[in-house]
Design an enzyme around this catalytic site. Structure first.
Site, PDB file in Angstrom:
ATOM      1  N   GLU A  39     -18.567 -15.610   8.960  1.00 17.99           N
ATOM      2  CA  GLU A  39     -17.210 -16.164   9.082  1.00 17.99           C
ATOM      3  C   GLU A  39     -17.101 -16.956  10.382  1.00 17.99           C
ATOM      4  O   GLU A  39     -16.089 -16.872  11.083  1.00 17.99           O
ATOM      5  CB  GLU A  39     -16.153 -15.051   9.068  1.00 17.99           C
ATOM      6  CG  GLU A  39     -16.223 -14.184   7.826  1.00 17.99           C
ATOM      7  CD  GLU A  39     -14.968 -13.339   7.642  1.00 17.99           C
ATOM      8  OE1 GLU A  39     -14.203 -13.639   6.713  1.00 17.99           O
ATOM      9  OE2 GLU A  39     -14.745 -12.399   8.427  1.00 17.99           O
TER      10      GLU A  39
ATOM     11  N   CYS B  74      -5.628 -11.263   5.986  1.00 17.96           N
ATOM     12  CA  CYS B  74      -5.284 -11.551   7.382  1.00 17.96           C
ATOM     13  C   CYS B  74      -4.552 -12.884   7.516  1.00 17.96           C
ATOM     14  O   CYS B  74      -3.651 -13.027   8.343  1.00 17.96           O
ATOM     15  CB  CYS B  74      -6.537 -11.550   8.251  1.00 17.96           C
ATOM     16  SG  CYS B  74      -7.857 -12.614   7.649  1.00 17.96           S
TER      17      CYS B  74
END
Lengths: 633, 633
Positions: free
Chosen positions: A313, A397
């Protein structure tokens, strides 16, 4: 040393159409729908203790541990976003939802102040044993930010008090004292929350604890090694393979390459920049500046998307910026906004504001759908049509992150010092500041980002001498300004800020003109994915092509001649009115291709017109291809 | 109906330098080193029974089951490659290695003829319960092909006899009879092996069993559904999600899109084509032709690499041919060669031979290193430098596949019918065929693929009338031919084959000239990844740029002007002598870029020269970027 401080969003009214629309959508749709999603997906329920223990005997990667372990943070971030909404407009239903969550958290809090629903409800004896992976301090940080926001919005202290007890517990647990753990979180976030708390409490312990977490990071002997060994794990078998992943590969002052998980990196750098300001720490400032140059010179997408790779990520290699596989997490661009805002406090320089604006209008804003209820986690710069916005994600998130950003967007427009007011962003805001010893009401009116014609009206309670510092964005050419109709000499621009110092009187008006023609953007030739390609931008907006406007499937065959005129075409019919960029271009012709896939004659070209829309609006109509970079003819 | 049959490689001498070098490398280095690798990685040891039972209680994706379940096939394929080597040159050491394996297989064979070391040694009661995933018939096919090759090379029957007993068991187990299983293998291969066996035994049972496996595939009710239910599994929870993966999504005659796992697809289509020939089955032929058009018109890389996606090791969408993430397994291009050769028996048409040649010289050959001991499984068309050849793979299917292909490459050059000899590939071979009622020795001499000047010498035992059919590749322009110095009228070219029919006499010579200028290749405009890009080829060879020859890291900045002259430059210093393609090109200039990553001025260009080498030779020097497609200036 702090010279400028941002004017908080609660002191800034959003009056312009662009951000008003986004803000209203977030207030009316995003915040309420997110509560419903948190409920529907069991995230709220997970706060009700006790909870069954998951089968920890099976390996970590097979039990979806992290899906649950960070849920406290999602709740905290929603409380923060919802509280920002309350700041704009009180709402009894939201307040009772937050009070309900507070009740659950109160039950979950352990006698010594510890408060993490995952651990407390399932395996309290294991708390603080895996800071590397399990997000405890990260969750604490988000709950704390939520508590601060709720207190500031409503004056209710219960949640904040819970969190203050927890912070005391954290403060007692971590540090350099003989009985303390010298740990820090695998995912930075608590640092930013503690700094926010410090601004509320003015309690120097809170500042020092934030500084401890930043300073301790990456020291030898490595805490995550010791912690893993204490768990009986082999530290060398870290699943992410390198501590670059969580930015603990070396002490922060020695970090000079932007690496690892993009969101963790941004949250850490933002905390470093804020600490550098608070503590007047030049070594931290220098580290931030080096990292900033590395990021913006070698590792950032043209949309201010960050982190090409899904695997970590995050970041990979210099100039590695593939378009269709770009990860570019929404949260990472939001984190960049946090960092840029803090760099701007260190140094009033438009290169920070330029990136803040770029990330705000593009990399971050693209993460929220027009209707305010669908999201992107990844924000590629090219799609063959398989990217579709989702209503929820197993790792939710981004939704609350974009919600809290937009709900507090007013906080990114203005800064002030004792004798200066700085304006970083345009688009219609109004605020009142105390400057030059006087209370001064200022408003900025414009149709930005669609127009660069800006009017600033000043209304001091009495005549007041101070500097008005207006950002002249790096992307504009031939800006001009006038005070009460008289041209201002633009030689006074320093680091991209035009400093107009004078005795301001009631009714003074500044007109600022930031010409924003559509223009081409080229990437550094070392960016392999963009060689021979061109992108379009106008002002702060990066544009893209979408199938809906461009010949359907043949869109990918458009090539933009270097000399083609770029025309601005207002489209009142699209998205409540936007400005598109239109150009004559070459289109590869398939009509003379038979069944063959390859041939030695170049494809013939016909002429066509391309229509580009702002990148942040993509994927709000029918599914189809999209591209930011197009081949040049 | 079979009109042409390939002349087997054992009847063809490789005399030309290009294939002689590859063949010698495979004989001297590849085959012996592969035995050592099979030994080192426990694959040979896995044939020694009994073996411990793996923990089957844990789910399939967590126990690396397939790593072991197909090891018989790797041994079988090595026996096949090694036996082809023996055909060229007997070798007592290799023969004793194969005899040793035969001994182990003999021990492993169950009383009823069943022979699969994985099942027999570990869980014999579960044999034939998961044809979908566990490769039993696939392993049988490769062992059978190995046994046939060893028998043909040495005359020793022991291994073949074992396998004939196994085939009898398979024949009794599978079929449409009331007590038989109506199954077929998830990975086609047994069909090709049975057809090969049929050519040895002339036993029609073997042909019919192959036909059964092809015909049964994809019928409803679906065998894999029933089989999964019988195991207690939910058929809907197939890990690959769709039966397209193993080409059983519909009956083969209804298949018209090339889908699924690329190697499975190619092996199936090859078997379909051969059955269409053997049984004169026009519906099978029609299905093959449709699939061929689909593959070559929409789903094949310019290198004849197949299958863009790693996820299914196979096909995705029409025109989806990304370059840097191309999977393009070596085995898939080899499977395409098998299929193309069989299409060529159905129809003497150079479009099949063109693809056969393209796959042979590019997609397949790239899979073996110059030194013969390192391999590629994936063959991307672009690399940022992270692709490095490996010595072994956890799924070592490609090494033995490329070894068996090259060791038998002579078998792809010639075909014959009663009164015609067809020559498909050039490069120096000699054979003797019975044609027109006479024994005729023919040799072809050339420096192909480096030169298209070809000399064919005929030496009939007595004057003989027959057709000599010479392939005129689709890539050549203005071919010319002469018999004994007299020009041949090229109007006689049919489907790309020049038919020279005459009374051939001893000493007759045909000169064939296939001009092969370096030329540009363009992809269909629907191939998104190649828009605005150009590739280079010369004759059968696709070229690529490698860092070693092109400015190092700046290689990616080269752009080839459409009008630039392409020059052939012989390089005796590279790879024992190759022809490179050199062109003046534009190179993006980075000298006037400061720290910025994006700007509105187009990059300046300087001039440079590019040097392209044949694609199959890439990744044999220092690691570095490579690209087949380059931007056009």
């Amino acid at each position: 040393m702090r010279t400028y401080s941002p004017v908080g969003f609660s002191h800034v009214a959003i009056t312009g159409p662009f951000w008003r629309e986004r803000l209203e959508t977030v207030l009316a749709r995003t915040v309420p729908s997110q509560y419903r999603q948190l409920e529907r997906h069991g995230i709220l329920h997970s706060l009700t203790l006790p909870q069954p223990v998951p089968p920890l005997s099976i390996p970590r990667d097979q039990r979806n541990l992290t899906m649950q372990v960070f849920w406290d943070s999602d709740v905290g971030k929603w409380i923060e976003a919802a509280s920002y909404a309350l700041t704009h407009r009180r709402d009894a239903s939201i307040e009772s939802q937050i009070d309900g969550v507070t009740e659950l958290l109160s039950t979950a809090q352990m006698p010594d102040g510890y408060l993490n629903c995952w651990y407390a409800g399932r395996e309290p004896e294991k708390r603080w044993t895996n800071l590397r992976d399990n997000h405890e301090l990260y969750c604490a940080g988000h709950l704390l930010e939520g508590a601060i926001a709720y207190f500031q919005a409503t004056g209710r202290r219960r949640l904040l008090d819970l969190m203050l007890r927890y912070v005391d517990h954290i403060d007692a647990t971590f540090g350099t004292g003989p009985s303390q753990k010298r740990g820090y979180c695998g995912h930075p976030e608590i640092e930013l929350a503690l700094l926010k708390l410090y601004h509320v409490t003015a309690n120097r312990h809170h500042l020092e604890l934030a500084a401890y977490f930043v300073d301790e990071r990456g020291r030898s002997p490595h805490y995550f090694d010791a912690e893993a060994a204490a768990r009986g794990d082999d530290p060398k078998k870290f699943w992410a393979k390198t501590y670059e992943y969580n930015l603990s590969h070396k002490p922060v002052r020695e970090q000079d390459k932007v690496v690892g998980h993009a969101v963790r990196a941004m949250y850490l750098y933002a905390a470093m920049a804020e600490l550098a300001t608070e503590l007047d720490d030049t070594s931290l400032k220098r580290a931030c500046e080096g990292l900033w140059r590395d990021l913006t010179g070698r590792r950032m997408y043209v949309t201010a998307g960050l982190g090409p790779a899904a695997a970590n990520e995050g970041f990979t290699r210099d100039y590695d910026l593939p378009n269709d596989s770009a990860y570019a997490e929404t949260c990472a661009s939001i984190g960049l906004i946090f960092w840029a805002q803090r760099m701007l406090q260190l140094d009033l320089d438009t290169r920070y504001a330029d990136v803040l604006e770029l990330a705000l209008f593009n990399g971050a804003l693209a993460g929220l759908s027009r209707d305010g209820e669908r999201y992107f986690y990844e924000n590629p710069l090219e799609s063959a049509g398989h990217h579709v916005r989702w209503e929820w994600h197993k790792c939710p998130c981004c939704p609350m992150n974009i919600a809290r950003l937009i709900a507090s967007v007013g906080g990114y427009f203005w800064s002030q010092s004792e004798d200066a007011v700085a304006l970083h962003l345009y688009g219609g805001t109004a605020t009142t500041v105390e400057v030059g010893g006087r209370k001064v009401a200022i408003r900025e009116d414009s149709d930005y980002p669609w127009s660069g014609r800006i009017r600033i009206s000043l209304d001091p309670e009495r005549d007041a001498e101070f500097s008005l510092k207006l950002r002249i964005p790096g992307w504009t050419k031939q800006a001009s300004a006038a005070v009460n109709g008289l041209p201002v000499n633009l030689a006074a621009i320093r680091k991209g800020y035009l400093d107009i110092r004078r005795l301001w009187r009631k009714g003074d008006t500044v007109m600022l003109d930031l010409p924003m023609s559509p223009e081409r953007v080229y990437a550094h030739p070392l960016v392999r994915s963009d060689v021979g390609k061109v992108a379009l931008r106008r002002g702060p907006l990066v544009y893209c092509l979408e199938e809906s406007d461009n010949l359907g499937r043949r869109m990918q065959q458009l090539r933009l001649p270097r000399t083609a005129d770029l025309r601005l075409v207002p489209r009142p019919d699209l998205f409540d009115g936007i400005a598109t960029i239109v150009a004559d271009c070459a289109a590869l012709d398939t009509s003379d291709w038979g069944g063959e896939l390859y041939r030695s004659d170049a494809p013939r070209e016909t002429t066509a017109a391309l229509t580009a829309i702002p990148y942040h609006l993509w994927a709000n109509r029918n599914a189809g291809s999209m591209t930011v970079w197009m081949p040049e003819a």
